[in-house]
Design a protein around this motif. Structure first.
Motif, mmCIF file in Angstrom:
data_model
loop_
_atom_site.group_PDB
_atom_site.id
_atom_site.type_symbol
_atom_site.label_atom_id
_atom_site.label_comp_id
_atom_site.label_asym_id
_atom_site.label_seq_id
_atom_site.Cartn_x
_atom_site.Cartn_y
_atom_site.Cartn_z
ATOM 1 N N ARG A 1 -15.204 -9.918 -7.676
ATOM 2 C CA ARG A 1 -15.426 -8.473 -7.808
ATOM 3 C C ARG A 1 -15.456 -8.053 -9.280
ATOM 4 N N ALA B 1 -7.106 4.794 -7.006
ATOM 5 C CA ALA B 1 -8.259 3.939 -6.724
ATOM 6 C C ALA B 1 -7.850 2.715 -5.917
ATOM 7 N N ILE C 1 -5.033 -6.396 -2.054
ATOM 8 C CA ILE C 1 -4.941 -4.979 -2.375
ATOM 9 C C ILE C 1 -4.907 -4.835 -3.891
ATOM 10 N N TRP C 2 -5.580 -3.798 -4.399
ATOM 11 C CA TRP C 2 -5.581 -3.567 -5.836
ATOM 12 C C TRP C 2 -5.763 -2.077 -6.122
ATOM 13 N N GLY C 3 -5.343 -1.681 -7.313
ATOM 14 C CA GLY C 3 -5.470 -0.290 -7.732
ATOM 15 C C GLY C 3 -5.127 -0.168 -9.194
ATOM 16 N N SER D 1 -7.709 -0.038 -3.281
ATOM 17 C CA SER D 1 -8.696 -0.715 -2.453
ATOM 18 C C SER D 1 -8.017 -1.863 -1.735
ATOM 19 N N LYS D 2 -8.436 -2.060 -0.504
ATOM 20 C CA LYS D 2 -7.911 -3.154 0.296
ATOM 21 C C LYS D 2 -9.092 -3.786 1.017
ATOM 22 N N ALA D 3 -9.202 -5.099 0.922
ATOM 23 C CA ALA D 3 -10.325 -5.783 1.560
ATOM 24 C C ALA D 3 -9.904 -7.196 1.934
ATOM 25 N N GLN E 1 0.831 -1.201 0.000
ATOM 26 C CA GLN E 1 0.000 0.000 0.000
ATOM 27 C C GLN E 1 0.871 1.260 0.000
ATOM 28 N N TYR F 1 -11.123 -11.668 -5.596
ATOM 29 C CA TYR F 1 -10.857 -10.614 -6.582
ATOM 30 C C TYR F 1 -11.637 -10.848 -7.876
ATOM 31 N N THR G 1 -17.559 -4.450 -9.947
ATOM 32 C CA THR G 1 -16.949 -3.430 -9.094
ATOM 33 C C THR G 1 -15.466 -3.228 -9.396
ATOM 34 N N VAL G 2 -14.874 -4.161 -10.123
ATOM 35 C CA VAL G 2 -13.510 -4.032 -10.641
ATOM 36 C C VAL G 2 -13.584 -4.257 -12.143
#
Length: 419
Positions: free
Chosen positions: A176, A54, A67-69, A56-58, A44, A173, A181-182
């Motif tokens: 999503r 953008a 984590i993704w962006g 995002s961490k979940a 991160q 992932y 949402t992704v």
């Protein structure tokens, strides 16, 4: 600007000190499966620093985050995804093996003879870091993109820790993406170590645990028992014959031949007729083979080898991934334009690399190729042959070449805004 001139421009702009610090810092964040959060916190920081938005961490499981962006482009280009797993295998025995040497700490990331050592260096933190450093390199070279570059780092790919290793991270992932949402990528590079070869095809696999149960009896009157060990011998002979038969069916140009390997036998131990034996096997599948059909064939072979109805068989499949019994084989067309482009660019960046090969492992590309109909390949610095061992390390030359090659490919695939 020619391709060679563009590559030279990127090479000249590469900040090797920053790239090395990024890599060594990643190894320093222990992330044995289950402890992905430790490394995700570092990712991160680095993703924010490198202008990836953008973010995002979940959690895909409690306390275990993905984590993704993405870096949004100016528009009019394709969307490229770099993805890799954040977890590593254990370090049991590492410190004892290297006691008294510079390699003793598996997370110290020493630089020795032009190679960076440590757990996770090849599998697959070199790949993650080369993808992130590639974006920084494009910025340093003043390159602006038309298309989007996405990054996703997921946990639970490695197996070996209790209750883990079922690809829970990538399943979350991909769900999503399916939910919208992704954004769906146009092409995916999964950064498993390939020595900078390009792997558009991979084997499938399943593990079968077979329990054969007979009836115990005192050794002096064996006729009163049902010998599970003798039945296991018949089963193994039939399985080896089955392996020969499936190996003879076909040879895939990149993945080779299918087979099964008996990996374990446990049984007996008392001065009596053995009542129970346990076998374990792994089956390799080629692209195009069905996991369901292959598992059914194994079951038929095993049950067909036992001619005594009083001997019982139970078969379990403990390693479900994208399929209930295992991991599916997959293939992206090797002649597809992005595959050929990546192969050419990597080969131009580092002599002898960029060759098209088949993955000698199973990882999570099938979630994209089979599950989302998105073409995907494996490509990254690192040598799978020394991963999961006390010898895990990555050549700095290969790592730096991977950064330049990834940056070049991003620019060509996503498109560049001309000033």
């Amino acid at each position: 600007m020619t391709e060679a001139q563009f590559s030279n421009r990127l090479t000249a702009a590469l900040d090797r000190n920053d790239a090395l610090a990024l890599f060594r810092g990643a190894i320093g964040r222990q992330s044995i499966t289950g402890n992905e959060a430790n490394f995700v916190a570092y990712l991160q920081e680095q993703m924010e620093r490198r202008g990836i938005g953008a973010l995002s961490k979940a959690d895909f499981l409690p306390g275990r985050p993905n984590i993704w962006g993405e870096r949004k482009g100016a528009g009019g280009g394709k969307r490229l995804l770099f993805i890799g797993h954040s977890d590593t295998v254990h370090v049991d025995g590492w410190a004892e093996h290297w006691k008294g040497t510079d390699r003793e700490d598996p997370f110290a990331a020493p630089l020795i003879d032009g190679e960076v050592w440590g757990r996770g260096s090849g599998d697959l933190k070199a790949g993650i870091c080369s993808s992130l450093a590639a974006l920084s390199l494009l910025d340093a070279a003043g390159v602006r993109l038309k298309g989007d570059v996405a990054f996703a780092f997921v946990g639970d790919e490695e197996s070996g820790q209790p209750g883990t290793g079922v690809s829970a991270g990538v399943k979350d992932y991909v769900a999503r993406i399916r939910a919208g949402t992704v954004a769906l990528p146009d092409f995916t590079i999964y950064v498993e170590p390939t020595r900078l070869a390009v792997y558009p095809a991979q084997m499938g696999f399943f593990i079968a645990d077979i329990t054969i149960t007979g009836k115990s009896a005192y050794f002096g009157v064996p006729e009163l028992g049902k010998d599970a060990l003798k039945a296991s011998h018949k089963v193994m002979s039939a399985l080896w014959a089955h392996s020969d038969e499936i190996a003879a069916r076909a040879e895939h140009p990149l993945v080779g031949r299918a087979f099964l390997l008996i990996t374990g036998l446990e049984g007996g131990g008392f001065i009596a007729v053995p009542e129970e034996c346990k076998l374990s096997l792994i089956r390799k599948l080629l692209p195009g083979e069905s996991l369901d059909e292959a598992a059914l064939a194994i079951e038929q072979v095993v049950r067909g080898a036992i001619d005594d109805p009083e001997i019982k068989v139970r078969i379990a499949y403990p390693a479900g991934r994208d399929h209930a019994v295992g991991g599916s084989p997959s293939q992206t067309d090797p002649s597809a334009e992005p595959v050929q482009m990546l192969s050419r660019i990597v080969g131009d960046t580092m002599a002898g690399r960029g060759t098209l090969e088949g993955a000698p492992f199973w990882s999570e590309a099938p979630f994209f190729i089979n599950g989302l109909n998105v073409p995907a390949v494996y490509c990254a610095p690192g040598d799978i042959r020394n991963c999961h061992t006390f010898e895990e390390r990555v050549s700095l030359e290969e790592y730096y070449s991977g950064i330049v090659a990834f940056a070049h490919f991003i620019a060509r695939y996503c498109g560049v805004v001309e000033d």
